[in-house]
Motif scaffolding. Sequence first.
Motif, PDB file in Angstrom:
ATOM      1  N   ARG A 121       9.539  -4.953  -7.428  1.00 22.26           N
ATOM      2  CA  ARG A 121       8.340  -4.399  -6.789  1.00 22.26           C
ATOM      3  C   ARG A 121       8.602  -3.072  -6.081  1.00 22.26           C
ATOM      4  N   LYS A 122       9.680  -2.993  -5.330  1.00 17.68           N
ATOM      5  CA  LYS A 122       9.960  -1.781  -4.558  1.00 17.68           C
ATOM      6  C   LYS A 122      10.132  -0.582  -5.480  1.00 17.68           C
ATOM      7  N   SER A 123      10.925  -0.738  -6.528  1.00 12.56           N
ATOM      8  CA  SER A 123      11.163   0.380  -7.450  1.00 12.56           C
ATOM      9  C   SER A 123       9.912   0.694  -8.267  1.00 12.56           C
ATOM     10  N   ASP A 124       9.150  -0.335  -8.636  1.00 11.32           N
ATOM     11  CA  ASP A 124       7.906  -0.110  -9.378  1.00 11.32           C
ATOM     12  C   ASP A 124       6.933   0.718  -8.547  1.00 11.32           C
ATOM     13  N   LEU A 125       6.741   0.337  -7.286  1.00  7.58           N
ATOM     14  CA  LEU A 125       5.779   1.048  -6.441  1.00  7.58           C
ATOM     15  C   LEU A 125       6.232   2.473  -6.160  1.00  7.58           C
ATOM     16  N   ALA A 126       7.523   2.690  -6.068  1.00  5.38           N
ATOM     17  CA  ALA A 126       8.040   4.054  -5.850  1.00  5.38           C
ATOM     18  C   ALA A 126       7.588   4.975  -6.987  1.00  5.38           C
ATOM     19  N   LYS A 127       7.541   4.442  -8.204  1.00  5.99           N
ATOM     20  CA  LYS A 127       7.070   5.225  -9.357  1.00  5.99           C
ATOM     21  C   LYS A 127       5.547   5.317  -9.377  1.00  5.99           C
ATOM     22  N   LEU A 128       4.892   4.187  -9.153  1.00  8.70           N
ATOM     23  CA  LEU A 128       3.447   4.125  -9.344  1.00  8.70           C
ATOM     24  C   LEU A 128       2.663   4.911  -8.303  1.00  8.70           C
ATOM     25  N   GLU A 186       3.312   7.617  -7.098  1.00  8.49           N
ATOM     26  CA  GLU A 186       3.361   9.045  -7.429  1.00  8.49           C
ATOM     27  C   GLU A 186       2.509   9.366  -8.643  1.00  8.49           C
ATOM     28  N   LEU A 187       1.941   8.335  -9.266  1.00  8.21           N
ATOM     29  CA  LEU A 187       1.183   8.508 -10.501  1.00  8.21           C
ATOM     30  C   LEU A 187      -0.176   9.138 -10.204  1.00  8.21           C
ATOM     31  N   GLU A 188      -0.479  10.230 -10.869  1.00  5.90           N
ATOM     32  CA  GLU A 188      -1.693  10.985 -10.582  1.00  5.90           C
ATOM     33  C   GLU A 188      -2.956  10.326 -11.123  1.00  5.90           C
ATOM     34  N   ASN A 189      -2.819   9.425 -12.096  1.00  5.92           N
ATOM     35  CA  ASN A 189      -4.013   8.746 -12.622  1.00  5.92           C
ATOM     36  C   ASN A 189      -3.930   7.232 -12.449  1.00  5.92           C
ATOM     37  N   LEU A 190      -3.249   6.797 -11.386  1.00  8.11           N
ATOM     38  CA  LEU A 190      -3.201   5.369 -11.063  1.00  8.11           C
ATOM     39  C   LEU A 190      -4.611   4.884 -10.764  1.00  8.11           C
ATOM     40  N   SER A 191      -4.944   3.691 -11.242  1.00  9.87           N
ATOM     41  CA  SER A 191      -6.248   3.105 -10.946  1.00  9.87           C
ATOM     42  C   SER A 191      -6.468   3.052  -9.438  1.00  9.87           C
ATOM     43  N   PRO A 192      -7.600   3.579  -8.947  1.00  7.30           N
ATOM     44  CA  PRO A 192      -7.848   3.524  -7.497  1.00  7.30           C
ATOM     45  C   PRO A 192      -7.918   2.094  -6.976  1.00  7.30           C
ATOM     46  N   PHE A 193      -8.379   1.161  -7.827  1.00  2.30           N
ATOM     47  CA  PHE A 193      -8.424  -0.243  -7.420  1.00  2.30           C
ATOM     48  C   PHE A 193      -7.013  -0.776  -7.183  1.00  2.30           C
ATOM     49  N   LEU A 194      -6.088  -0.516  -8.114  1.00  5.00           N
ATOM     50  CA  LEU A 194      -4.711  -0.980  -7.929  1.00  5.00           C
ATOM     51  C   LEU A 194      -4.062  -0.269  -6.754  1.00  5.00           C
ATOM     52  N   HIS A 195      -4.377   1.000  -6.571  1.00  3.57           N
ATOM     53  CA  HIS A 195      -3.793   1.755  -5.462  1.00  3.57           C
ATOM     54  C   HIS A 195      -4.139   1.133  -4.117  1.00  3.57           C
ATOM     55  N   LEU A 196      -5.403   0.741  -3.933  1.00  2.31           N
ATOM     56  CA  LEU A 196      -5.778   0.185  -2.623  1.00  2.31           C
ATOM     57  C   LEU A 196      -5.193  -1.204  -2.402  1.00  2.31           C
ATOM     58  N   ILE A 197      -4.777  -1.867  -3.495  1.00  3.31           N
ATOM     59  CA  ILE A 197      -4.071  -3.143  -3.355  1.00  3.31           C
ATOM     60  C   ILE A 197      -2.615  -2.905  -2.964  1.00  3.31           C
ATOM     61  N   PHE A 198      -2.031  -1.842  -3.541  1.00 11.93           N
ATOM     62  CA  PHE A 198      -0.610  -1.574  -3.330  1.00 11.93           C
ATOM     63  C   PHE A 198      -0.300  -0.970  -1.967  1.00 11.93           C
ATOM     64  N   THR A 199      -1.224  -0.154  -1.415  1.00 17.10           N
ATOM     65  CA  THR A 199      -0.908   0.566  -0.177  1.00 17.10           C
ATOM     66  C   THR A 199      -2.185   0.938   0.570  1.00 17.10           C
ATOM     67  N   ASP A 200      -2.077   1.184   1.873  1.00 15.20           N
ATOM     68  CA  ASP A 200      -3.262   1.513   2.679  1.00 15.20           C
ATOM     69  C   ASP A 200      -3.289   3.008   3.010  1.00 15.20           C
ATOM     70  N   ASN A 201      -3.448   3.827   1.976  1.00 12.35           N
ATOM     71  CA  ASN A 201      -3.487   5.276   2.141  1.00 12.35           C
ATOM     72  C   ASN A 201      -4.850   5.795   1.666  1.00 12.35           C
ATOM     73  N   PRO A 202      -5.836   5.911   2.562  1.00 10.58           N
ATOM     74  CA  PRO A 202      -7.189   6.275   2.131  1.00 10.58           C
ATOM     75  C   PRO A 202      -7.305   7.695   1.588  1.00 10.58           C
ATOM     76  N   ALA A 203      -6.474   8.612   2.077  1.00 13.40           N
ATOM     77  CA  ALA A 203      -6.532   9.994   1.594  1.00 13.40           C
ATOM     78  C   ALA A 203      -6.139  10.072   0.120  1.00 13.40           C
ATOM     79  N   GLN A 204      -5.046   9.419  -0.241  1.00 16.86           N
ATOM     80  CA  GLN A 204      -4.595   9.421  -1.629  1.00 16.86           C
ATOM     81  C   GLN A 204      -5.569   8.636  -2.512  1.00 16.86           C
ATOM     82  N   ASN A 205      -6.125   7.565  -1.964  1.00 16.11           N
ATOM     83  CA  ASN A 205      -7.065   6.763  -2.750  1.00 16.11           C
ATOM     84  C   ASN A 205      -8.302   7.579  -3.117  1.00 16.11           C
ATOM     85  N   LYS A 206      -8.740   8.426  -2.226  1.00 12.45           N
ATOM     86  CA  LYS A 206      -9.896   9.282  -2.512  1.00 12.45           C
ATOM     87  C   LYS A 206      -9.611  10.202  -3.692  1.00 12.45           C
ATOM     88  N   ILE A 207      -8.422  10.797  -3.726  1.00 15.79           N
ATOM     89  CA  ILE A 207      -8.055  11.704  -4.815  1.00 15.79           C
ATOM     90  C   ILE A 207      -8.074  10.965  -6.151  1.00 15.79           C
TER      91      ILE A 207
END
Length: 555
Positions: free
Chosen positions: A154-161, A163-184
Amino acid sequence: MDDLYNQGLSCLHQGDWDKSLTLFSRHLKSNPSAHFVYNDIGVCHLKKNNFSQAVHYLQKAKITGLARVYYNLGLAYEGLRKINLATSAYTKAFQIDPHNASAYKNLGLLLSAYGRNSKAVGILKKGLINNPGNLHLLSILRHELDKACDWKSRKSDLAKLLELENLSPFLHLIFTDNPAQNKILAQKQSAVFSKKSTFNYSKRGKKIRLGYLSDGLKNFPTGHNIVGLLESHDKTKFIVHGYTWGTTDDSPWQKRSAAAFDTIRDINRASNFAAANQIHADKIDILIDLKGHSSGNRLEILAYRPAPIQISYLGYPGTTGAAFLDYVIADKITIPPAQKNHYTEKVIYLPHCYRPTDNQIASQLKKVSRAQVGLPSKGIVFASFNHTYKITPQIFTIWMKILKSVPGSILWQLQSSGLAASNLHKEAVKNGIDFRRIIFAPKLEKSSHLSRLQLADIALDTFPTNGHTTTVDCLLAGVPVITLIGRHFASRVSASVLAAANLPQLITRTLNEYEKLAVNFGLHPASLPQINKTAPIFNIREYTQNLEYALTKLS
């Protein structure tokens, strides 16, 4: 004649599927051996949700042996809910072309949707072997592994994900609580649906026409939450329409929702453009989307701008990033005024909690014994009935520390799969806890679930994705919930619910504070607060009036 084919492709990409069909058919008349065109005709029918017709033409295209034909067949069979045929088609697609990452992705998601988590993980891993470095596949695999509580990478996977510019916003908000990045991320995903609206809007009448857009108006959290609101709308001021798709279940929730609408339309077989035309024809003044970027959404309908005012509400705890959604409904805990810049929508603030609560079910609860549900006769019961993908290794470690500090206590966890149960038992042992102190509860229908939930002493919330419906369920069953508040909407939902239940003392701000509060209540259960069923969170009529007042002010 190649011009006809190229024109057909151009129309297909522009969304003019009927014209595409005409052009492709004309091309085939002059080129009957051009079997690959049947694939394009099948795609047109897929876009129109004519799945049987799509299968008919795609079968004719199989002679080409192209992987994309089998991939499209998989989509068509999925649309017809012929799961075994869809599985075979996707499998054939990546057998022909091992680099067809979309076939692995769709098959993995299909298997997961039907409860075959272990097989989904296997398919997605195979897809990554054949498509190394495909981070989109990795993001879906990571979500499936989280459902199984498999945290090894999990730790290494999230380190890659992350940084992903087209990560699903839904998965992003599950993985981390960063609203600024989620908006992008949300803005990038919503930009895909950019459309040019050609609709003119009628002048608003004496009654405001509301339209609710969702596939969850049934035995599903959305249906559980919103049915009381639908039933409470003031029909002297509002005409309420429902637009639904997906599977039906004939449940009491679905029947209650259907009965609450003035008009309900099944848009399951309608293309997004056709659905938008229907909504516009119904002269909807305010269209309310209940899906956002969650699975199965139809944001493209809203991209056509069928209504003059369009709102994101309830089903997605974050910004849609969509220029075609004007407002988001929230409260000052889920979206503090200082965080409005993380949302492309204007914020409609409700006075207590943004969530409605159907309080009818509380009167249906029955008394059950610990023995009936497999709980020990003594000891504090800490409960977690959230989906297992919301459990992170950090929060689980805290739960194990809590069990260590409260002798005889147990963790009562909702079971999602045998694999998840096995992995959580292994993690407990790693943390020095007898695995038998984690007791798994099978899924039950709502009233039976809330009846057994009354046996819990304290509910432990997840982070960074809080419980949503789950937190309200606990309060309905009379069980206090300890939460950890974070930075983004999804990690602030339980705090909003607890504040509206007049229980702010259960909101913590650090993992250490969370652990100490749980241990203190576990050792001193007499100090647990009682649930006040007259608190604002339980008052659906007041909630509806507040929402309706806000809607009448929009123009």
